[in-house]
Design a protein around this motif. Structure first.
Motif, PDB file in Angstrom:
ATOM      1  N   CYS A  20      37.341  76.367  36.571  1.00 47.64           N
ATOM      2  CA  CYS A  20      38.074  77.540  37.080  1.00 47.64           C
ATOM      3  C   CYS A  20      38.959  77.154  38.262  1.00 47.64           C
ATOM      4  O   CYS A  20      40.123  77.573  38.341  1.00 47.64           O
ATOM      5  CB  CYS A  20      37.092  78.637  37.491  1.00 47.64           C
ATOM      6  N   ASN A  51      41.682  77.040  31.380  1.00 38.92           N
ATOM      7  CA  ASN A  51      41.194  78.418  31.274  1.00 38.92           C
ATOM      8  C   ASN A  51      40.424  78.637  29.976  1.00 38.92           C
ATOM      9  O   ASN A  51      39.408  79.330  29.965  1.00 38.92           O
ATOM     10  CB  ASN A  51      42.346  79.418  31.387  1.00 38.92           C
ATOM     11  N   LEU A  55      36.603  79.710  29.949  1.00 41.30           N
ATOM     12  CA  LEU A  55      36.225  80.943  29.264  1.00 41.30           C
ATOM     13  C   LEU A  55      35.111  80.689  28.258  1.00 41.30           C
ATOM     14  O   LEU A  55      34.161  81.470  28.148  1.00 41.30           O
ATOM     15  CB  LEU A  55      37.439  81.570  28.571  1.00 41.30           C
TER      16      LEU A  55
END
Length: 142
Positions: A20, A51, A55
């Motif tokens: 992140c 990302n 995720l």
């Protein structure tokens, strides 16, 4: 219903945080260097990739779970597949040395698939995970 206690292996929190943070840094670079089209393209591609990885870690943090009945493995991006012990045809640790690097991958094989998990996926040494899986499987028989 699961037989016996369930054991879970998950992606370490620090690894998710690093992905992140990396995505945030690369996104900031994209904003600051938006006048350079080549750099902007590369920065956006890196940010999207980081990302997407972060995720996945947030959606499916537990990559492997096992109990007396079988294993649950994350497949694809974030799907889970339950595999009973009698459907597991082999479990082994593949170790390879190339140049100065050594890789260890836990392989869980079924009749129709091969699941590969690293220490980064499990948050533990793959040999320790394999030993625990062998113990759990032995409680139910081959």
């Amino acid at each position: 219903m699961a037989a016996g206690p369930e054991r879970r292996w998950r992606v370490p929190h620090a690894q998710v945080a690093a992905k992140c943070a990396g995505a945030a840094v690369v996104t900031a670079f994209a904003v600051f260097y938006r006048h350079d089209p080549q750099f902007l393209f590369l920065a956006i591609a890196a940010a999207v990739g980081l990302n997407a990885l972060a995720l996945r870690d947030l959606l499916a943090p537990v990559r492997l779970a096992a109990d007396g009945d079988g294993v649950t493995i994350v497949t694809g991006y974030a799907s889970r597949r339950r595999v009973p012990w009698d459907a597991v045809t082999a479990m082994r640790v593949d170790e390879r040395r190339r140049l100065l690097l050594q890789t260890r991958i836990l392989e869980i094989e079924t009749a129709d698939d091969l699941h590969l998990l690293s220490a980064f996926d499990l948050g533990a040494d793959v040999h320790d995970v394999a030993d625990e899986l062998y113990r759990l499987r032995a409680r139910t028989g081959p």
